[in-house]
Design a protein around this motif. Structure first.
Motif, short mmCIF file in Angstrom:
data_model
loop_
_atom_site.label_atom_id
_atom_site.label_comp_id
_atom_site.label_asym_id
_atom_site.label_seq_id
_atom_site.Cartn_x
_atom_site.Cartn_y
_atom_site.Cartn_z
N ILE A 438 0.86 -1.18 0.00
CA ILE A 438 0.00 0.00 0.00
C ILE A 438 0.90 1.23 0.00
CG2 ILE A 438 -1.81 1.26 1.22
CD1 ILE A 438 -2.59 -1.36 2.54
N GLY A 439 0.63 2.17 -0.88
CA GLY A 439 1.48 3.34 -0.91
C GLY A 439 0.91 4.45 -1.78
N GLY A 440 1.72 5.47 -1.98
CA GLY A 440 1.28 6.59 -2.80
C GLY A 440 2.41 7.58 -3.01
N GLU A 441 2.15 8.52 -3.91
CA GLU A 441 3.13 9.57 -4.21
C GLU A 441 2.39 10.88 -4.45
OE1 GLU A 441 6.64 8.78 -6.65
OE2 GLU A 441 5.97 10.38 -8.01
N TYR A 442 2.96 11.95 -3.94
CA TYR A 442 2.42 13.28 -4.22
C TYR A 442 3.57 14.19 -4.63
CZ TYR A 442 0.29 17.85 -3.81
OH TYR A 442 -0.17 19.11 -4.10
N SER A 443 3.36 14.89 -5.73
CA SER A 443 4.35 15.87 -6.18
C SER A 443 3.67 17.21 -6.35
CB SER A 443 5.00 15.43 -7.50
OG SER A 443 4.04 15.34 -8.53
N HIS A 444 4.18 18.21 -5.63
CA HIS A 444 3.66 19.56 -5.80
C HIS A 444 4.59 20.29 -6.74
CE1 HIS A 444 0.63 22.42 -4.51
NE2 HIS A 444 1.55 23.36 -4.65
N ARG A 445 4.00 20.94 -7.74
CA ARG A 445 4.76 21.46 -8.86
C ARG A 445 4.60 22.98 -8.96
NH1 ARG A 445 4.37 16.62 -13.20
NH2 ARG A 445 4.28 14.93 -11.68
N PHE A 446 5.72 23.66 -8.81
CA PHE A 446 5.76 25.12 -8.96
C PHE A 446 6.36 25.41 -10.34
CE2 PHE A 446 6.29 23.93 -4.57
CZ PHE A 446 5.41 24.76 -3.88
N PHE A 447 5.74 26.30 -11.11
CA PHE A 447 6.21 26.52 -12.46
C PHE A 447 6.18 27.99 -12.83
CE2 PHE A 447 1.78 25.20 -12.39
CZ PHE A 447 1.14 26.22 -13.08
N ASN A 448 7.10 28.34 -13.70
CA ASN A 448 7.21 29.68 -14.27
C ASN A 448 7.45 29.50 -15.76
OD1 ASN A 448 7.70 32.32 -14.92
ND2 ASN A 448 9.30 32.66 -13.39
N LEU A 449 6.41 29.72 -16.54
CA LEU A 449 6.44 29.38 -17.96
C LEU A 449 6.23 30.62 -18.81
CD1 LEU A 449 4.03 26.29 -17.77
CD2 LEU A 449 6.52 26.28 -17.57
N SER A 450 7.02 30.72 -19.86
CA SER A 450 6.89 31.86 -20.76
C SER A 450 7.27 31.43 -22.17
CB SER A 450 7.79 33.01 -20.30
OG SER A 450 7.67 34.11 -21.17
N TYR A 451 6.43 31.82 -23.11
CA TYR A 451 6.72 31.53 -24.52
C TYR A 451 6.13 32.64 -25.38
CZ TYR A 451 6.61 29.27 -29.10
OH TYR A 451 6.78 28.99 -30.44
N ARG A 452 6.98 33.26 -26.13
CA ARG A 452 6.52 34.30 -27.05
C ARG A 452 7.21 34.11 -28.40
NH1 ARG A 452 9.64 37.22 -23.16
NH2 ARG A 452 11.61 38.03 -24.01
N THR A 453 6.47 34.38 -29.46
CA THR A 453 7.01 34.17 -30.79
C THR A 453 6.46 35.21 -31.75
OG1 THR A 453 7.25 32.56 -32.60
CG2 THR A 453 5.16 32.56 -31.41
N ALA A 454 7.24 35.52 -32.76
CA ALA A 454 6.79 36.46 -33.79
C ALA A 454 5.80 35.77 -34.72
CB ALA A 454 7.99 36.97 -34.59
N GLU A 455 4.94 36.56 -35.31
CA GLU A 455 3.94 36.00 -36.22
C GLU A 455 4.61 35.46 -37.47
OE1 GLU A 455 0.05 34.93 -37.07
OE2 GLU A 455 0.83 35.92 -35.28
N ASN A 456 5.63 36.16 -37.95
CA ASN A 456 6.35 35.74 -39.15
C ASN A 456 7.85 35.97 -38.93
OD1 ASN A 456 4.04 35.16 -41.04
ND2 ASN A 456 3.62 37.33 -40.63
N VAL A 457 8.64 35.25 -39.74
CA VAL A 457 10.09 35.44 -39.71
C VAL A 457 10.44 36.84 -40.21
CG1 VAL A 457 12.29 34.60 -40.63
CG2 VAL A 457 10.47 32.98 -40.04
N TYR A 458 11.47 37.45 -39.62
CA TYR A 458 11.95 38.78 -39.99
C TYR A 458 10.91 39.86 -39.73
CZ TYR A 458 15.34 35.85 -42.42
OH TYR A 458 16.28 34.91 -42.72
N GLU A 459 10.04 39.61 -38.78
CA GLU A 459 9.03 40.61 -38.44
C GLU A 459 9.62 41.58 -37.41
OE1 GLU A 459 5.09 39.84 -36.16
OE2 GLU A 459 4.67 39.54 -38.28
N PRO A 460 9.63 42.88 -37.69
CA PRO A 460 10.29 43.84 -36.79
C PRO A 460 9.45 44.22 -35.57
CG PRO A 460 9.41 44.99 -38.69
CD PRO A 460 9.14 43.53 -38.93
N VAL A 461 8.23 43.69 -35.46
CA VAL A 461 7.37 44.05 -34.33
C VAL A 461 7.62 43.08 -33.18
CG1 VAL A 461 5.64 45.01 -35.86
CG2 VAL A 461 5.48 42.62 -35.18
#
Length: 797
Positions: A438-461
């Motif tokens: 009989i047993g078990g496992e608990y993992s508490h997960r702290f996260f800091n996630l960020s992802y940003r991308t340009a709409e198109n290649v060579y886009e200056p914005v």
């Protein structure tokens, strides 16, 4: 001159110390279930009539003055337990040979004659596993070609397990590598592969787990026991070995790819406490520049360490402290316009990966045969990737002729996750026929996630953020498992597991059952069923749409039914035939919406950027056969073949090929070892592994649409696919040849090993993507293939 002559003589003397001397064989004998030491067990070397030992009050045995060097059979016996036979144990070198033996209690009444000894190669480390598991012996696997001290690469020799030509990803039964679970010292950990998650999902270049500090471990391909959760394809249950508790021993290895040092020994001989430590530094960037390895356009540098401290006590059980950590850095090198065929070739990426596991384990057994094991640990993985595109200058025919010197940011990725993990298990041998856990496992997960991308290649914005979140959640599991032996040769495991994911508030109850029948010493039948579930990587839950809404936050657990049947036949104790047949049906699999044909089983890269729902299905089915020859008179090898199919369907209910539906695999592994020297104290080994497997699946590109887009002056790295032909094509088959040659010179106090390890010595490249070629106006395959010839010198003392 005299000083130089003295140094030269000392070096020559050091390398020539190769005379035979008496060896020591020692270890402990314990109960396989409780870990309790067995007092009075007999351990003997069957080839030497006068070499035997009896275990003391702590279960320790000692057999000294073993001579000559060579491979021997070690047998352990104890009243009321099945005998254990350890074949082909190498007793040579300066280090003590430590063999810890776990005996399984005989299910028959005490006093009955035991007629069926258990050969060590025939059982998993986990004594309750009846189906789907294979033990990876580190001593045995260290001889395998292509191992590279990497347990992840070693298991790719098994049937049904596909590797990568450019990495160490593990695809089990056609499943994607990210559905694998790694466990260390009883807890789930992040994938412990260097560069894993920086660019691809689920695999990297080489594992941070080092076979110099890893003990015998289990690898499961399907229908795992109830105590394994949050995995859909396979489970690699890794155990770190304890250091030598009687003497200090060290290892130094200098090679063309990495340098490492291992040290182990007693912390206190009185209490049998010990330590083991390993540090490795890789400099593949330097080796690449020297022309020793073939890694194109990118510098890779990595380092890792492993540590385990073990503290046995008389009455309070055994305490241990363990740690694993690694750091990776990758940086694209200067580009050449001559090598720029696609927009992607003009990109430059840098990545950093940090991963640390640190924890403590306590195990204690009580007089009433209850055993309690607890592990608490901290596990972190921090990824950071930047990708820029270098501007191109085109001629009148829209062909790139030079770089304009400007860089345009395209995407930035940060995936930081920290886990606090707690795992506990109570087990009891209620009767000789019934074990409960009989047993078990608990993992508490702290996260800091960020992802940003340009709409198109060579886009200056500025780039558009797809997710940017900092929060926490948790994953909990409980299980109850029972191993029952109703009759001689018949074992049944009945269990149930439950998982709860706090983020989506999804709950799953999962039955597990397996059976093994051994009617005689030669034949074995086993069958198992299990319902399994798994959460996605946390970044998948925080994708935002144009309005800023979290479109995937309610994604629940992906689930799959597993059925696996195995038949084994032993021609001899050293020649074994094994046949597997399996079927896996997945449901609640995340798939794309609004006409999207995306499914998470086809996730290749380290990010997801679209809305998903739990309404997809998968099916994986196939069979494999293995003929394996354990070492006999120095020869060992295996040949296996697999045929399989992997499919998925989305909201349109149309079955399509999965990305890793290779279709077939054929592997040949063989090797030969010779004991050499005047007294047969030196060891020469040569081994090779050949793998032929089908290529990955892919979707054809719409060439006419790509030409029209480029003609309109639009440069984009994203291909235009034929949506009505998703995953209908397959890349060419992959064939990989690995070779290992080593020579070990055994001295009285020092042993020297000179070796060559060649991964992919044919330097074959594997196609992994199709892109539009700006120079020819046609389609071309991007290929990758790492050829890692590692020459190294190793010193054991």
């Amino acid at each position: 001159m005299k000083k130089n002559l003295f140094v030269l003589q000392a070096v020559i003397l050091l390398f020539c110390v190769s005379y035979s001397h008496a060896q020591t064989l020692r270890g402990t004998v314990t109960d396989a279930i409780s870990g309790e030491p067995l007092i009075g067990a007999t351990v003997k070397i069957t080839e030497l009539t006068d070499k035997a030992g009896i275990t003391d009050i702590d279960g320790n045995y000692h057999i000294g003055n073993v001579s000559p060097s060579g491979r021997y059979t070690v047998e352990a016996t104890y009243i009321g337990y099945e005998p254990s036979i350890m074949k082909e144990v190498l007793v040579a070198g300066t280090k003590e040979v430590v063999i810890d033996i776990a005996l399984r209690e005989n299910s028959q009444e005490l006093g009955e004659v035991i007629v069926r000894p258990r050969v060590n190669k025939a059982a998993t480390v986990n004594p309750t596993a009846l189906v789907g598991g294979v033990m990876l012996s580190m001593e045995e696997a260290s001889r395998y070609a292509g191992g590279y001290n990497d347990p992840a690469r070693l298991v790719t020799a098994f049937a049904g397990v596909a590797g990568q030509g450019d990495g160490n990803g593990i695809s089990v039964h056609g499943n994607a590598p990210q559905f694998m679970q790694y466990r260390l010292e009883g807890i789930e950990i992040f994938t412990p592969n260097h560069f894993s998650g920086l660019y691809d999902a689920g695999y990297g270049m080489v594992s941070a787990l080092n076979s110099n500090v890893i003990g015998n471990s289990d690898f499961f391909t399907s229908t795992f026991n109830a105590n394994y959760n949050n995995a859909l394809s396979g489970v690699f249950d890794v155990k770190m070995r304890n250091g030598n508790s009687s003497k200090h021993e060290h290892l130094i290895q200098i090679g063309t790819v990495s340098e490492e040092i291992t040290s182990e020994g007693p912390l206190s001989k009185k209490s049998n406490s010990s330590y083991i430590f390993n540090f490795r530094y890789g400099f593949t960037s330097l080796a690449s520049k020297l022309g020793l390895i073939d890694i194109v356009d990118t510098d890779y540098d990595f380092s890792d360490f492993s540590l385990k401290l073990n503290f046995p006590t008389k009455h309070a059980g055994t305490f241990s402290v363990f740690s694993l950590g690694f750091f990776d850095k990758s940086d694209d090198t200067d580009m050449n316009i001559e090598d720029t065929h696609t927009v992607y070739d003009a990109s430059r990426q840098t990545g950093h990966l940090y991963n640390i596991v640190a924890g403590a384990t306590h195990k204690i057994h009580f007089d009433n045969k209850w055993v309690w094991r607890t592990t608490a640990a901290y596990n972190m993985q921090h990824n950071k990737v930047d990708m820029n595109y270098v501007g191109l200058v085109f001629d009148a025919d829209n062909k790139p002729v030079s770089f304009d010197g400007k860089e345009y940011p395209f995407y930035y990725l940060k995936q930081n996750e920290d886990r606090l993990v707690f795992n506990t298990e109570f087990s009891k041998q209620v009767t000789p026929r019934w074990l409960t856990q009989i047993g078990g496992e608990y993992s508490h997960r702290f996260f800091n996630l960020s992802y940003r991308t340009a709409e198109n290649v060579y886009e200056p914005v500025p780039a558009t953020p797809l997710y940017d979140t900092k929060s926490d959640t948790g994953l909990a599991s409980l299980y109850w498992s029972n191993l029952w032996k109703p009759a001689e040769g018949l074992s049944i495991n009945l269990g149930v597991s439950a998982s709860y994911f706090l983020l989506s508030e999804d709950f799953s109850v999962e039955p597990r059952v397996s059976l093994r029948w051994e009617p005689d010493a030669k034949n074995s039948f086993s069958i198992g069923y299990g319902l399994h579930s798994m959460i996605e990587k946390l970044d998948a839950y925080f994708v935002r749409d144009a309005a800023g809404r979290l479109v995937n936050k309610d994604l629940g657990l992906s689930k799959a039914h597993h059925v696996l049947a195995t038949y084994s036949y032993k021609f001899t104790d050293n020649l074994n035939l094994r046949f597997n047949a399996y079927y896996q049906y997945g449901f609640d699999t995340p798939v794309g919406i609004d006409g999207s044909t995306f499914c998470t089983v086809n996730r290749l890269f380290n990010f997801i950027d679209e809305p998903l729902v739990n309404k997809g299905n998968t099916r994986n089915y196939g069979a494999d056969v293995t003929l394996e020859q354990y070492m006999t008179r120095g020869f060992y090898g295996q040949v296996n073949a697999s045929l399989f199919k992997s499919e998925y369907r989305g909201l349109d209910k149309k079955w399509r090929n999965q990305l890793y539906d290779r279709g077939y695999m054929i592997k040949l592994l063989c090797g030969k070892e010779w004991m050499m020297g005047k007294r047969k104290q030196n060891v020469f080994n040569i081994s090779m592994k050949y793998t032929l497997q089908g290529g990955l699946r892919h979707t054809p590109i719409d060439l006419a649409a790509m030409k029209a887009r480029v003609a309109a002056g639009i440069l984009d790295d994203e291909p235009i696919y034929k949506d009505d032909e998703v995953m209908t094509l397959q890349f060419d088959p992959t064939n990989i040849l690995d070779l290992t040659v080593s020579y070990k010179i055994t001295g009285k106090k020092v042993s020297h090993t000179i070796a060559f390890e060649g991964l992919n010595i044919l330097q074959n490249e594997t196609p992994y993507a199709e892109r539009y070629d700006l120079n020819t106006g046609q389609l071309r395959y991007d290929k990758s293939g790492i050829s890692l010839p590692n020459f190294f010198y190793r010193l054991d003392f």
